[in-house]
Each structure stands twice: as C-alpha cells, then as structure tokens.
Scaffold this motif. Structure first.
Motif, PDB file in Angstrom:
ATOM      1  N   ASP A  59      51.427  44.600  46.193  1.00  0.00           N
ATOM      2  CA  ASP A  59      52.311  44.886  45.063  1.00  0.00           C
ATOM      3  C   ASP A  59      53.639  44.168  45.291  1.00  0.00           C
ATOM      4  O   ASP A  59      54.243  44.291  46.364  1.00  0.00           O
ATOM      5  CB  ASP A  59      52.594  46.394  44.934  1.00  0.00           C
ATOM      6  CG  ASP A  59      51.504  47.179  44.245  1.00  0.00           C
ATOM      7  OD1 ASP A  59      50.625  46.571  43.604  1.00  0.00           O
ATOM      8  OD2 ASP A  59      51.533  48.430  44.361  1.00  0.00           O
TER       9      ASP A  59
ATOM     10  N   ALA B  99      55.544  44.560  39.688  1.00  0.00           N
ATOM     11  CA  ALA B  99      55.217  43.418  38.834  1.00  0.00           C
ATOM     12  C   ALA B  99      53.830  43.612  38.219  1.00  0.00           C
ATOM     13  O   ALA B  99      52.866  43.882  38.934  1.00  0.00           O
ATOM     14  CB  ALA B  99      55.263  42.126  39.639  1.00  0.00           C
ATOM     15  N   GLY B 100      53.753  43.510  36.893  1.00  0.00           N
ATOM     16  CA  GLY B 100      52.489  43.691  36.203  1.00  0.00           C
ATOM     17  C   GLY B 100      51.995  45.118  36.191  1.00  0.00           C
ATOM     18  O   GLY B 100      50.842  45.378  35.848  1.00  0.00           O
ATOM     19  N   GLY B 101      52.858  46.055  36.570  1.00  0.00           N
ATOM     20  CA  GLY B 101      52.444  47.455  36.650  1.00  0.00           C
ATOM     21  C   GLY B 101      53.535  48.376  36.150  1.00  0.00           C
ATOM     22  O   GLY B 101      54.387  47.981  35.354  1.00  0.00           O
TER      23      GLY B 101
END
Length: 117
Positions: free
Chosen positions: A98, A79-81
C-alpha cells in the motif's frame, strides 16, 4: 527488544528511540518519528512494537500491518483505496505494498504488529 519472557508495557508513556525519516518521505512540516521494537521473531519476519510520529505529512510504502492507535489523530490516504481517519482506540490494517500519505494532525502513537514477506 525482549526475549521470549512474557511482559507488559504501558504504551502511552513507554520510552522510545529516535527513528529518523528518509527526507524524501516528508511532504510538509517537520515530522519526527520514534519507536521501540518490543518483540521480533527469530527469522525477522514478525515485528511488534510501538511507533510515534509528530504532526506533518509523510508518504510510505506499507508492510502487512495491524496497529491500534493509543493517542493522537491522523488521516491516512491509501493510493487507489480508502481514506482512513484514525484516532485513539482505532484499529487499522494496511497491506503489503500500500502506498500511503499520512497527514498527522496530533502526535500519533500506535502499537503495531508487522508481517514481512
């Protein structure tokens, strides 16, 4: 779990024990998890072992982990990566906190080292 004695284990066919998933983690399919702790530090903050998951989609919140895929394939969305495609021989690093979604395409077996806070 082993003691402080040096040892070797053949990861591809090592015996693993069932380690049921929390049903809330399962997004789709009927993935099954198994594993084997090979070593744990006396304070329980360092863990090394073998982990396996059958095909399906699951979510998780990760610990600090380094793992090497021995067999199988998966897509790990952080998520977000990044979106990580992993297969045999790939090393992967995940960070504490994470939030991940694992899409397991072929039963995945990995050797891991986890560091807990």
């Amino acid at each position: 779990m082993t003691d402080a004695t040096a040892f070797a284990v053949h990861i591809p066919d090592a015996d693993l024990a069932p380690d049921p998933l929390d049903p809330a983690q399962i997004v789709s399919g009927t993935p099954e998890v198994s594993g084997r702790v090979l070593w744990e530090s006396p304070d329980g903050r360092q863990i090394r072992g073998i982990w396996q998951i059958t095909p399906g989609v699951v979510t998780d919140t990760e610990a600090d982990e380094l793992f090497v895929v021995v067999s199988g394939r998966a897509t790990i969305e952080v998520a977000g990566g990044p979106v990580l495609e992993v297969g045999p021989g790939d090393a992967c690093v995940l960070r504490e906190g994470d939030r991940t979604t694992w899409t397991v395409h072929e039963t995945l077996r990995k050797a891991y080292h986890i560091s807990l806070p």
